[in-house]
Motif scaffolding. Structure first.
Motif, mmCIF file in Angstrom:
data_model
loop_
_atom_site.group_PDB
_atom_site.id
_atom_site.type_symbol
_atom_site.label_atom_id
_atom_site.label_comp_id
_atom_site.label_asym_id
_atom_site.label_seq_id
_atom_site.Cartn_x
_atom_site.Cartn_y
_atom_site.Cartn_z
ATOM 1 N N ALA A 88 8.954 -27.611 -26.441
ATOM 2 C CA ALA A 88 9.857 -28.349 -25.557
ATOM 3 C C ALA A 88 10.277 -27.491 -24.382
ATOM 4 O O ALA A 88 10.416 -26.270 -24.496
ATOM 5 C CB ALA A 88 11.092 -28.822 -26.320
ATOM 6 N N VAL A 89 10.491 -28.145 -23.258
ATOM 7 C CA VAL A 89 11.078 -27.521 -22.068
ATOM 8 C C VAL A 89 12.402 -28.225 -21.800
ATOM 9 O O VAL A 89 12.459 -29.460 -21.763
ATOM 10 C CB VAL A 89 10.149 -27.651 -20.849
ATOM 11 N N VAL A 90 13.459 -27.446 -21.637
ATOM 12 C CA VAL A 90 14.760 -27.969 -21.230
ATOM 13 C C VAL A 90 14.966 -27.539 -19.784
ATOM 14 O O VAL A 90 15.008 -26.341 -19.488
ATOM 15 C CB VAL A 90 15.895 -27.418 -22.113
ATOM 16 N N SER A 91 15.054 -28.498 -18.879
ATOM 17 C CA SER A 91 15.146 -28.135 -17.465
ATOM 18 C C SER A 91 16.496 -28.534 -16.882
ATOM 19 O O SER A 91 17.089 -29.550 -17.240
ATOM 20 C CB SER A 91 13.997 -28.746 -16.667
ATOM 21 N N TYR A 92 16.951 -27.678 -15.960
ATOM 22 C CA TYR A 92 18.224 -27.833 -15.287
ATOM 23 C C TYR A 92 17.975 -28.043 -13.791
ATOM 24 O O TYR A 92 16.954 -27.630 -13.250
ATOM 25 C CB TYR A 92 19.098 -26.603 -15.540
ATOM 26 N N ALA A 183 14.206 -23.908 -18.205
ATOM 27 C CA ALA A 183 13.553 -23.847 -16.901
ATOM 28 C C ALA A 183 14.458 -24.420 -15.824
ATOM 29 O O ALA A 183 15.323 -25.264 -16.087
ATOM 30 C CB ALA A 183 12.233 -24.617 -16.934
ATOM 31 N N GLY A 184 14.222 -23.988 -14.591
ATOM 32 C CA GLY A 184 14.921 -24.570 -13.457
ATOM 33 C C GLY A 184 14.684 -23.762 -12.205
ATOM 34 O O GLY A 184 14.246 -22.602 -12.247
ATOM 35 N N ALA A 185 14.977 -24.386 -11.073
ATOM 36 C CA ALA A 185 14.864 -23.734 -9.773
ATOM 37 C C ALA A 185 16.221 -23.737 -9.091
ATOM 38 O O ALA A 185 17.010 -24.671 -9.242
ATOM 39 C CB ALA A 185 13.838 -24.449 -8.895
ATOM 40 N N LEU A 191 20.984 -21.373 -14.117
ATOM 41 C CA LEU A 191 21.429 -21.928 -15.398
ATOM 42 C C LEU A 191 20.459 -21.559 -16.517
ATOM 43 O O LEU A 191 20.882 -21.231 -17.635
ATOM 44 C CB LEU A 191 21.569 -23.443 -15.280
ATOM 45 N N ALA A 192 19.149 -21.617 -16.230
ATOM 46 C CA ALA A 192 18.165 -21.224 -17.240
ATOM 47 C C ALA A 192 18.358 -19.766 -17.640
ATOM 48 O O ALA A 192 18.249 -19.410 -18.821
ATOM 49 C CB ALA A 192 16.754 -21.457 -16.711
ATOM 50 N N LEU A 193 18.654 -18.919 -16.671
ATOM 51 C CA LEU A 193 18.898 -17.506 -16.951
ATOM 52 C C LEU A 193 20.129 -17.335 -17.838
ATOM 53 O O LEU A 193 20.114 -16.555 -18.808
ATOM 54 C CB LEU A 193 19.073 -16.767 -15.625
ATOM 55 N N HIS A 202 17.417 -18.850 -29.925
ATOM 56 C CA HIS A 202 17.103 -20.275 -29.881
ATOM 57 C C HIS A 202 16.238 -20.620 -28.669
ATOM 58 O O HIS A 202 15.780 -21.750 -28.554
ATOM 59 C CB HIS A 202 18.376 -21.111 -29.859
ATOM 60 N N VAL A 203 16.057 -19.655 -27.779
ATOM 61 C CA VAL A 203 15.211 -19.845 -26.601
ATOM 62 C C VAL A 203 13.984 -18.962 -26.735
ATOM 63 O O VAL A 203 14.086 -17.753 -26.963
ATOM 64 C CB VAL A 203 15.991 -19.480 -25.316
ATOM 65 N N ALA A 204 12.801 -19.574 -26.580
ATOM 66 C CA ALA A 204 11.540 -18.850 -26.743
ATOM 67 C C ALA A 204 10.942 -18.403 -25.419
ATOM 68 O O ALA A 204 9.931 -17.687 -25.411
ATOM 69 C CB ALA A 204 10.531 -19.727 -27.489
ATOM 70 N N GLY A 205 11.520 -18.821 -24.302
ATOM 71 C CA GLY A 205 11.000 -18.433 -23.002
ATOM 72 C C GLY A 205 11.876 -19.003 -21.906
ATOM 73 O O GLY A 205 12.679 -19.917 -22.141
ATOM 74 N N ALA A 206 11.716 -18.466 -20.695
ATOM 75 C CA ALA A 206 12.521 -18.919 -19.564
ATOM 76 C C ALA A 206 11.669 -18.931 -18.304
ATOM 77 O O ALA A 206 10.961 -17.956 -18.016
ATOM 78 C CB ALA A 206 13.740 -18.014 -19.372
#
Length: 333
Positions: A88-92, A183-185, A191-193, A202-206
């Motif tokens: 899954a990707v959670v994007s902001y 993820a996010g720009a 926010l992703a950071l 709980h986070v596997a990547g950013a």
């Protein structure tokens, strides 16, 4: 656009001089514990989303409990017919925007991933922000909303929502809770950071793309456009306000401090002609990042960064790390 900051060799060596609050960790532990306590007994709600029918993607209209247990809107896009559990990707979302329409967010589901797109309270149309400190002086936007006290600052609420989004998506039966990437720009990248640090393992990547919310003081001094000038505007109008007090509040929400606590693998990007997020503010966070990291440098780009080319790089990066429906990176040859 001209170059907006230091030469690249100096950016690669740049280290920010920021004052980290002594109670930074305690502040965020207390904040997240209170949000989870407020939401106890409440679960995320998923309903089929109205709108144009998509033949390869199922779209769910989501409400999950965020700051203070308040409902936060999101879209969950799932590749139709895929066998889970899925990465899954959670994007902001960037500053001033919300989750928009599902049609704007089809890349990750097309690549076989679940995708949670999180609305930004008070910025998007579907998540209000009941301001707990009416009367606080601020100038436009959100940067100085609640600037008198970190406990009241807008980004305490929004960052809490963003962590709670990870909590929510990890509980969905279609999602592999061990393969959630944030993820996010721009604002979304900042926010992703923050979530990469606050959500821990709980986070596997950013995927941290041209991030905002990093090294606020330098951003306020260099940025020609965007949210950072709100700080200069505020301090220019309120000349009796001590700038040091303002930046002490913002230190609780600075990506440089989050970067020092984030250990998930991360792919950053920076644009060297960016007038909104000066490159040195990005490198301040990147150079402090504690986990495995890489950065794509877009020499002749403004705040749009690498655009679709950066998206392609992100997809390759995810695939190489096994964030694929079958959980395997591609075979060599």
């Amino acid at each position: 656009m001209p170059l907006t900051d230091l030469p690249l060799d100096q950016l690669r060596a740049y280290r920010a001089e920021t004052s980290e609050p002594e109670d930074f960790d305690a502040f965020w532990e207390k904040t997240l514990a209170a949000a989870r306590e407020a939401a106890e007994g409440s679960a995320a709600e998923y309903r089929p989303a109205p709108g144009p029918r998509l033949h390869t993607v199922d779209v769910l209209d989501v409400r999950f409990p965020g700051w203070g247990g308040q409902p936060v809107a999101a879209w969950l896009l799932l590749p139709r017919g895929a066998e889970g559990p899925l990465p899954a990707v959670v994007s902001y979302i960037g500053y001033g925007g919300g989750r928009g329409l599902p049609l704007e967010h089809l890349v990750h589901s097309a690549a076989g991933r679940a995708h949670l797109v999180v609305d930004s309270r008070g910025q998007g149309h579907d998540t209000p922000d009941p301001d707990p400190v009416p009367g606080t002086q601020y100038v436009g936007g959100f940067m100085t909303r609640g600037i008198d006290d970190p406990a009241h600052h807008y980004y305490r609420r929004l960052m809490t929502d963003c962590v709670r989004a990870v909590d929510a998506v990890r509980g969905h039966p279609a999602v592999d809770p061990d393969r959630v990437v944030v993820a996010g720009a721009s604002q979304g990248g900042g926010l992703a950071l923050a979530v990469a640090a606050l959500a821990g393992d709980h986070v596997a990547g950013a995927l941290v793309d041209v991030p905002f919310l990093c090294h606020h003081r330098r951003g306020s001094e260099l940025a020609a456009f965007g949210p950072y000038p709100e700080l200069a505007d505020y301090l220019g109008r309120h000349k009796r306000v001590d700038p040091e007090r303002v930046f002490r509040v913002l230190d609780y929400f600075d990506g440089v401090h989050f970067a020092r606590r984030a250990t998930a693998p991360a792919l950053f990007s920076v644009a060297l002609m960016d007038p909104v997020c000066p490159p040195s503010t990005v490198y301040a966070a990147y150079n402090a990042y504690a986990g495995e990291k890489d950065i794509r440098v877009w020499h002749y780009a403004d705040h749009a960064g690498g655009g679709a080319d950066q998206t392609a790089a992100q997809l390759d990066w995810l695939t190489a790390r096994g964030h694929t429906p079958d959980g395997h990176p591609p075979k060599e040859g």
